[in-house]
Design a protein around this motif. Structure first.
Motif, PDB file in Angstrom:
ATOM      1  N   CYS A  85      28.586  44.347  41.193  1.00 28.44           N
ATOM      2  CA  CYS A  85      29.352  43.684  40.137  1.00 28.44           C
ATOM      3  C   CYS A  85      29.127  42.611  39.414  1.00 28.44           C
ATOM      4  CB  CYS A  85      30.961  43.767  40.531  1.00 28.44           C
ATOM      5  SG  CYS A  85      31.159  42.240  41.822  1.00 28.44           S
ATOM      6  N   LEU A  86      29.819  42.052  38.148  1.00 33.65           N
ATOM      7  CA  LEU A  86      29.363  41.079  37.562  1.00 33.65           C
ATOM      8  C   LEU A  86      30.149  39.901  38.601  1.00 33.65           C
ATOM      9  CD1 LEU A  86      30.222  41.762  33.860  1.00 33.65           C
ATOM     10  CD2 LEU A  86      27.991  41.682  35.176  1.00 33.65           C
ATOM     11  N   ALA A  87      29.672  38.599  38.460  1.00 34.84           N
ATOM     12  CA  ALA A  87      30.104  37.495  39.277  1.00 34.84           C
ATOM     13  C   ALA A  87      31.580  37.423  39.117  1.00 34.84           C
ATOM     14  CB  ALA A  87      29.505  36.196  39.000  1.00 34.84           C
ATOM     15  N   GLN A  88      32.164  37.477  37.942  1.00 31.70           N
ATOM     16  CA  GLN A  88      33.668  37.307  37.684  1.00 31.70           C
ATOM     17  C   GLN A  88      34.403  38.359  38.363  1.00 31.70           C
ATOM     18  OE1 GLN A  88      35.411  37.219  33.674  1.00 31.70           O
ATOM     19  NE2 GLN A  88      35.311  35.037  33.854  1.00 31.70           N
ATOM     20  N   GLU A  89      33.831  39.806  38.669  1.00 33.34           N
ATOM     21  CA  GLU A  89      34.624  40.622  39.073  1.00 33.34           C
ATOM     22  C   GLU A  89      34.519  40.489  40.865  1.00 33.34           C
ATOM     23  OE1 GLU A  89      33.669  44.383  35.907  1.00 33.34           O
ATOM     24  OE2 GLU A  89      31.994  43.430  37.301  1.00 33.34           O
ATOM     25  N   LEU A  90      34.060  39.645  41.362  1.00 25.79           N
ATOM     26  CA  LEU A  90      33.695  39.691  42.715  1.00 25.79           C
ATOM     27  C   LEU A  90      35.129  39.697  43.596  1.00 25.79           C
ATOM     28  CD1 LEU A  90      31.499  39.851  44.833  1.00 25.79           C
ATOM     29  CD2 LEU A  90      31.544  37.261  44.905  1.00 25.79           C
ATOM     30  N   ASP A  91      35.839  39.044  43.364  1.00 24.28           N
ATOM     31  CA  ASP A  91      37.063  38.945  44.132  1.00 24.28           C
ATOM     32  C   ASP A  91      37.591  40.221  44.107  1.00 24.28           C
ATOM     33  OD1 ASP A  91      38.598  36.723  45.702  1.00 24.28           O
ATOM     34  OD2 ASP A  91      40.352  37.575  44.271  1.00 24.28           O
ATOM     35  N   ASP A  92      38.045  40.624  42.953  1.00 22.74           N
ATOM     36  CA  ASP A  92      38.550  41.941  42.820  1.00 22.74           C
ATOM     37  C   ASP A  92      37.807  43.122  43.554  1.00 22.74           C
ATOM     38  OD1 ASP A  92      40.783  40.952  41.523  1.00 22.74           O
ATOM     39  OD2 ASP A  92      39.940  41.522  39.626  1.00 22.74           O
ATOM     40  N   VAL A  93      36.565  43.333  43.574  1.00 23.30           N
ATOM     41  CA  VAL A  93      35.855  44.036  44.287  1.00 23.30           C
ATOM     42  C   VAL A  93      35.963  44.088  45.699  1.00 23.30           C
ATOM     43  CG1 VAL A  93      33.399  44.914  44.500  1.00 23.30           C
ATOM     44  CG2 VAL A  93      34.367  44.338  42.120  1.00 23.30           C
ATOM     45  N   VAL A  94      35.809  42.807  46.240  1.00 23.66           N
ATOM     46  CA  VAL A  94      35.688  42.456  47.617  1.00 23.66           C
ATOM     47  C   VAL A  94      37.275  42.841  48.053  1.00 23.66           C
ATOM     48  CG1 VAL A  94      36.004  40.607  49.613  1.00 23.66           C
ATOM     49  CG2 VAL A  94      34.184  40.554  47.530  1.00 23.66           C
ATOM     50  N   ALA A  95      38.332  42.649  47.348  1.00 24.46           N
ATOM     51  CA  ALA A  95      39.609  43.165  47.818  1.00 24.46           C
ATOM     52  C   ALA A  95      39.972  44.587  47.884  1.00 24.46           C
ATOM     53  CB  ALA A  95      40.598  42.469  46.733  1.00 24.46           C
ATOM     54  N   ARG A  96      39.085  45.409  46.913  1.00 22.84           N
ATOM     55  CA  ARG A  96      38.916  46.907  47.116  1.00 22.84           C
ATOM     56  C   ARG A  96      38.228  47.366  48.274  1.00 22.84           C
ATOM     57  NH1 ARG A  96      36.940  48.427  41.525  1.00 22.84           N
ATOM     58  NH2 ARG A  96      36.919  50.515  42.454  1.00 22.84           N
ATOM     59  N   LEU A  97      37.217  46.523  48.593  1.00 18.72           N
ATOM     60  CA  LEU A  97      36.322  47.041  49.658  1.00 18.72           C
ATOM     61  C   LEU A  97      36.828  46.691  51.087  1.00 18.72           C
ATOM     62  CD1 LEU A  97      33.581  47.961  50.325  1.00 18.72           C
ATOM     63  CD2 LEU A  97      32.505  45.623  50.213  1.00 18.72           C
ATOM     64  N   LEU A  98      37.619  45.543  51.161  1.00 17.98           N
ATOM     65  CA  LEU A  98      38.256  45.448  52.177  1.00 17.98           C
ATOM     66  C   LEU A  98      39.344  46.446  52.709  1.00 17.98           C
ATOM     67  CD1 LEU A  98      38.833  41.590  51.932  1.00 17.98           C
ATOM     68  CD2 LEU A  98      37.433  42.660  53.596  1.00 17.98           C
ATOM     69  N   GLU A  99      39.973  46.893  51.442  1.00 22.33           N
ATOM     70  CA  GLU A  99      40.820  48.036  51.657  1.00 22.33           C
ATOM     71  C   GLU A  99      39.955  49.308  52.287  1.00 22.33           C
ATOM     72  OE1 GLU A  99      44.416  50.417  49.157  1.00 22.33           O
ATOM     73  OE2 GLU A  99      43.457  48.762  48.514  1.00 22.33           O
ATOM     74  N   VAL A 100      38.994  49.671  51.439  1.00 21.50           N
ATOM     75  CA  VAL A 100      38.331  50.820  51.829  1.00 21.50           C
ATOM     76  C   VAL A 100      37.920  50.787  53.474  1.00 21.50           C
ATOM     77  CG1 VAL A 100      36.214  52.084  51.488  1.00 21.50           C
ATOM     78  CG2 VAL A 100      37.613  51.316  49.454  1.00 21.50           C
ATOM     79  N   ALA A 101      37.288  49.676  53.718  1.00 23.37           N
ATOM     80  CA  ALA A 101      36.840  49.220  55.154  1.00 23.37           C
ATOM     81  C   ALA A 101      37.895  49.329  56.222  1.00 23.37           C
ATOM     82  CB  ALA A 101      35.924  48.050  55.207  1.00 23.37           C
TER      83      ALA A 101
END
Length: 537
Positions: free
Chosen positions: A518-534
């Motif tokens: 992702c773009l740097a500014q999107e990182l927090d939201d993407v990590v949140a989604r990834l933690l849910e998937v994991a």
């Protein structure tokens, strides 16, 4: 008496031992049981690829494995007249290691077994045959041949293609078995003495001649339907097969010979409750593609970090369902490719062989180059599992490009430096496990406190990648807990990787698979989604 462990691995082959080493690293209590009284020493795999060597690097054993390899081993595919049909010689180091390597499997298996000595929580027992598995709500009880019972939270069956566990569970094993057997002959004091491998698609009798480390030469010959295992055990018959290959077969120092079957099969499922299939127990393929051993190592790597996360209470049990989701598609691709190569090189129909030769002679230079770099080998890629797909960003600061998304593929491993400027492979510079890499940015600037806390629980490493020239500045000013890595530039460097993609951050899983970009500014939201998937708890 019941012995309790977190994970019971059935089978002390390369897959089971690799898995045990990876679990041992993570502090998981793992026990390997093997019905034989020692490691198997008969001829099996002869090729280890770059992904598997990277797994050995992750397990901390690559330095002990490398002495038993021939790096960058070429393969020549020839016809009955010894005319070269194609050459396989990939020289890429995309994942940090040579893509093709000859190796002596029994010696590498010994390295894997010895690796368990590093961990007080990892043990192997030989002469211990599992005769029954009974699952309940809390785990699995394994009964051994002598009546002893072992209790484990999870069981991984890695006991080979004839897997008693798979049969006991009634899991299908669909595919085909080739109508003819093969004969493998290993010879000491290699009478040929060249470093490459030759696969001969001779309609009179197909064969392979492979240089192995430590002066060993392997030959593999197709047996015809009228030829029996008794023929293969006849010295005169064996020497007759070898006569066209060496000046004097009577002087050969034959180590061993063995008959084997060509199978191409995949299990109907890889998980049954708390029991998993891995390696040949889950899939078998013809040896021509050289991917059976490597596919099993991929299984161990994929399953290992997930089992560790669940056992340690970091993720929910549902995470383990993604093992089959992620591995099944690539396994089917590898089986199909291996079967196709086997049919092409072992077909004894002269008409079909002539057509194969005609097609090979008419290949374009581009097609020959694709063969050379092993483009026919499908790279691991999955669209579902522990990953987050992000759309291509729309920004006037980015050129408009149709770039394929890379979540579900393997992250490269170029040479880089640590914060002190010492050159090493990327995984060694960053450390293993979950990693969040940002180009030229402090990753903590884009992560909220809840996300930082969740990543800390996973043991994730936050990595700031900068050009090596910036190390004196960035290294002194790095935020607490951030690993600074120096990029060496060039076509294979990380700057080139980020240049080619509209992303400034990437999340990499413990098995080096890209989980999100992702773009740097999107990182927090993407990590949140990834933690849910994991399914992180």
């Amino acid at each position: 008496m019941t012995v309790t462990c977190d994970v019971l691995v059935v089978g002390a082959g390369p897959v089971g031992l690799t898995l045990a080493n990876l679990l041992g690293q993570q502090g998981v209590n793992v026990l390997v049981v093997e019905r034989e009284h020692e490691l198997i020493d008969y001829p099996r795999a002869v090729g280890i690829d770059d992904e598997a060597l990277r797994t050995m690097q992750t397990a901390g054993l690559v330095d002990q494995v490398l002495p038993h390899t021939i790096p960058d081993q070429k393969i020549y595919m020839v016809n009955g007249d010894r005319t070269i049909l194609s050459e396989v010689n990939p020289t890429t180091r995309e994942f940090g290691w040579p893509r093709r390597n000859g190796f002596v499997q029994p010696l590498v298996d010994r390295v894997l077994l010895g690796g368990l000595d590093r961990f007080p929580n990892a043990t192997a027992r030989f002469g211990a045959e599992v005769t029954d598995l009974a699952e309940d709500a809390g785990g699995v009880v394994a009964t051994l041949a002598g009546g002893e019972t072992l209790r484990a939270r999870y069981v991984v069956a890695a006991e080979g293609g004839a897997s008693p566990t798979r049969k006991r569970l009634g899991i299908s094993f669909e595919g085909e078995t080739r109508p003819t057997d093969g004969l493998v002959i290993d010879v000491a004091n290699d009478p040929i003495g060249t470093p490459h491998a030759v696969f001969g698609g001779d309609p009179a009798r197909s064969y392979a001649s492979i240089a192995l480390p430590h002066g060993i030469r392997r030959w593999e010959f197709t047996l015809f339907e009228h030829e029996t295992e008794a023929d293969a055990g006849n010295r005169d018959f064996v020497l007759g097969l070898l006569a066209p290959h060496v000046p004097d077969p009577s002087r050969l120092d034959i180590i061993r010979s063995r008959v084997y079957r060509h199978h191409a099969r995949v299990a109907g499922r890889f998980r049954h409750g708390r029991i998993f299939l891995a390696g040949d127990a889950a899939h078998v393929m013809p040896v021509v593609g050289g991917q059976g051993w490597n596919s099993g190592i991929r299984d161990a790597f994929n399953l290992g970090w997930k089992l560790a996360a669940v056992v340690k209470g970091l993720s929910d049990d549902g995470l383990l369902d993604t093992y089959e989701t992620e591995r099944l598609g690539h396994v089917r691709q590898m089986v199909a490719v291996s079967l196709g190569m086997a049919k092409e090189m072992t077909d004894h129909d002269p008409v079909k062989a002539a057509e194969r030769d005609r097609i090979a002679a008419n290949r374009t230079p581009e097609e020959r180059e694709a063969q050379k770099r092993q483009a026919f080998k499908p790279q691991p890629k999955f669209d579902e599992g522990v990953l987050v797909h992000t759309p291509l960003p729309v920004s006037k600061s980015l050129p408009a490009r149709d770039v394929p998304r890379l979540a579900g593929t393997i992250f490269p491993q170029p040479t880089a430096t640590d914060a002190d400027g010492v050159t090493m492979l990327l995984d060694d510079a960053t450390g293993q496990g979950w990693r969040v890499l940002t180009w030229n940015n402090d990753p903590t600037a884009f992560l909220s406190a809840p996300r930082r806390a969740a990543l800390d629980r996973l043991g994730a490493r936050l990595v700031q990648v900068v050009p090596k020239a910036q190390l004196p500045w960035a290294g002194k000013r790095a935020a607490a807990g951030v690993v600074v890595v120096g990029d060496l530039g060039g076509e294979s460097g990380l700057q080139a990787w980020f240049d080619a993609r509209p992303v400034g951050a990437v999340v990499v899983r413990p098995d080096h698979v890209i989980a999100a970009e992702c773009l740097a500014q999107e990182l927090d939201d993407v990590v949140a989604r990834l933690l849910e998937v994991a399914q992180v708890l």
